[in-house]
Scaffold this motif. Structure first.
Motif, PDB file in Angstrom:
ATOM      1  N   PRO A  60       7.197   7.630 -17.858  1.00  0.00           N
ATOM      2  CA  PRO A  60       8.210   6.979 -18.715  1.00  0.00           C
ATOM      3  C   PRO A  60       8.908   5.847 -17.967  1.00  0.00           C
ATOM      4  O   PRO A  60       9.064   5.907 -16.737  1.00  0.00           O
ATOM      5  N   PRO A  61       9.342   4.818 -18.676  1.00  0.00           N
ATOM      6  CA  PRO A  61      10.052   3.702 -18.039  1.00  0.00           C
ATOM      7  C   PRO A  61      11.275   4.180 -17.258  1.00  0.00           C
ATOM      8  O   PRO A  61      11.957   5.121 -17.663  1.00  0.00           O
ATOM      9  N   ARG A  62      11.551   3.520 -16.148  1.00  0.00           N
ATOM     10  CA  ARG A  62      12.707   3.776 -15.286  1.00  0.00           C
ATOM     11  C   ARG A  62      12.746   5.201 -14.730  1.00  0.00           C
ATOM     12  O   ARG A  62      13.803   5.801 -14.595  1.00  0.00           O
ATOM     13  N   THR A  63      11.572   5.752 -14.404  1.00  0.00           N
ATOM     14  CA  THR A  63      11.510   7.095 -13.808  1.00  0.00           C
ATOM     15  C   THR A  63      10.569   7.111 -12.607  1.00  0.00           C
ATOM     16  O   THR A  63       9.593   7.864 -12.580  1.00  0.00           O
ATOM     17  N   PRO A  64      10.841   6.299 -11.566  1.00  0.00           N
ATOM     18  CA  PRO A  64       9.938   6.264 -10.418  1.00  0.00           C
ATOM     19  C   PRO A  64       9.850   7.604  -9.689  1.00  0.00           C
ATOM     20  O   PRO A  64       8.870   7.868  -9.004  1.00  0.00           O
ATOM     21  N   ASN A  65      10.842   8.481  -9.881  1.00  0.00           N
ATOM     22  CA  ASN A  65      10.786   9.796  -9.244  1.00  0.00           C
ATOM     23  C   ASN A  65       9.611  10.629  -9.763  1.00  0.00           C
ATOM     24  O   ASN A  65       9.152  11.545  -9.092  1.00  0.00           O
ATOM     25  N   MET A  66       9.090  10.297 -10.940  1.00  0.00           N
ATOM     26  CA  MET A  66       7.935  11.018 -11.472  1.00  0.00           C
ATOM     27  C   MET A  66       6.643  10.582 -10.786  1.00  0.00           C
ATOM     28  O   MET A  66       5.605  11.183 -10.986  1.00  0.00           O
ATOM     29  N   ASN A  67       6.722   9.531 -10.009  1.00  0.00           N
ATOM     30  CA  ASN A  67       5.565   9.004  -9.314  1.00  0.00           C
ATOM     31  C   ASN A  67       5.924   8.797  -7.840  1.00  0.00           C
ATOM     32  O   ASN A  67       5.513   7.845  -7.207  1.00  0.00           O
ATOM     33  N   ALA A  68       6.728   9.716  -7.313  1.00  0.00           N
ATOM     34  CA  ALA A  68       7.346   9.530  -6.001  1.00  0.00           C
ATOM     35  C   ALA A  68       6.344   9.379  -4.862  1.00  0.00           C
ATOM     36  O   ALA A  68       6.544   8.556  -3.967  1.00  0.00           O
ATOM     37  N   HIS A  69       5.259  10.139  -4.865  1.00  0.00           N
ATOM     38  CA  HIS A  69       4.299  10.056  -3.755  1.00  0.00           C
ATOM     39  C   HIS A  69       3.669   8.676  -3.661  1.00  0.00           C
ATOM     40  O   HIS A  69       3.582   8.096  -2.583  1.00  0.00           O
TER      41      HIS A  69
END
Length: 64
Positions: free
Chosen positions: A30-39
Protein backbone atom coordinates in the motif's frame (compact mmCIF):
# COMPACT_ATOMS: atom_id res chain seq x y z
CA UNK A 1 6.47 -13.43 -6.41
CA UNK A 2 8.09 -10.03 -6.21
CA UNK A 3 6.95 -7.37 -3.73
CA UNK A 4 7.59 -3.70 -4.39
CA UNK A 5 6.43 -0.23 -3.58
CA UNK A 6 4.50 1.84 -6.10
CA UNK A 7 7.52 3.61 -7.57
CA UNK A 8 7.42 4.54 -11.23
CA UNK A 9 9.93 1.81 -12.10
CA UNK A 10 7.41 -0.79 -10.85
CA UNK A 11 4.31 0.68 -12.46
CA UNK A 12 5.65 0.82 -16.02
CA UNK A 13 4.31 -1.34 -18.83
CA UNK A 14 7.82 -2.66 -19.47
CA UNK A 15 8.04 -4.00 -15.90
CA UNK A 16 4.55 -5.51 -16.13
CA UNK A 17 5.48 -7.19 -19.42
CA UNK A 18 8.71 -8.56 -17.93
CA UNK A 19 6.79 -10.02 -14.98
CA UNK A 20 4.35 -11.63 -17.37
CA UNK A 21 7.11 -13.07 -19.57
CA UNK A 22 8.91 -14.47 -16.52
CA UNK A 23 5.66 -15.82 -15.06
CA UNK A 24 6.21 -13.75 -11.90
CA UNK A 25 3.46 -12.42 -9.70
CA UNK A 26 3.90 -8.77 -8.71
CA UNK A 27 2.56 -7.65 -5.34
CA UNK A 28 2.50 -3.94 -4.51
CA UNK A 29 2.54 -2.68 -0.95
CA UNK A 30 0.00 0.00 0.00
CA UNK A 31 1.14 3.59 -0.61
CA UNK A 32 3.18 5.23 2.17
CA UNK A 33 3.93 1.94 3.97
CA UNK A 34 7.67 1.26 3.46
CA UNK A 35 7.66 -0.75 6.71
CA UNK A 36 5.81 -3.48 4.79
CA UNK A 37 8.86 -3.80 2.57
CA UNK A 38 11.48 -3.12 5.23
CA UNK A 39 14.07 -5.74 4.20
CA UNK A 40 14.34 -4.56 0.61
CA UNK A 41 14.22 -0.89 1.65
CA UNK A 42 17.15 -1.53 4.01
CA UNK A 43 19.03 -3.40 1.27
CA UNK A 44 18.57 -0.53 -1.19
CA UNK A 45 19.80 1.98 1.40
CA UNK A 46 22.91 -0.09 2.17
CA UNK A 47 23.57 -0.63 -1.54
CA UNK A 48 23.35 3.10 -2.18
CA UNK A 49 25.53 4.06 0.82
CA UNK A 50 28.19 1.39 0.43
CA UNK A 51 28.47 1.12 -3.34
CA UNK A 52 26.53 3.45 -5.60
CA UNK A 53 27.36 6.73 -3.88
CA UNK A 54 31.07 5.87 -3.59
CA UNK A 55 31.77 5.04 -7.23
CA UNK A 56 31.10 6.60 -10.58
CA UNK A 57 30.19 3.95 -13.13
CA UNK A 58 30.70 4.44 -16.84
CA UNK A 59 28.11 1.87 -17.92
CA UNK A 60 25.43 -0.52 -16.69
CA UNK A 61 27.80 -3.41 -17.30
CA UNK A 62 30.46 -1.85 -15.09
CA UNK A 63 27.93 -1.25 -12.30
CA UNK A 64 26.70 -4.84 -12.57
Amino acid sequence: MIRSDNGTQFTSKAFANACEELDMEHERIPPRTPNMNAHIEAFHRILEDECLSRHEFQSDVEAY
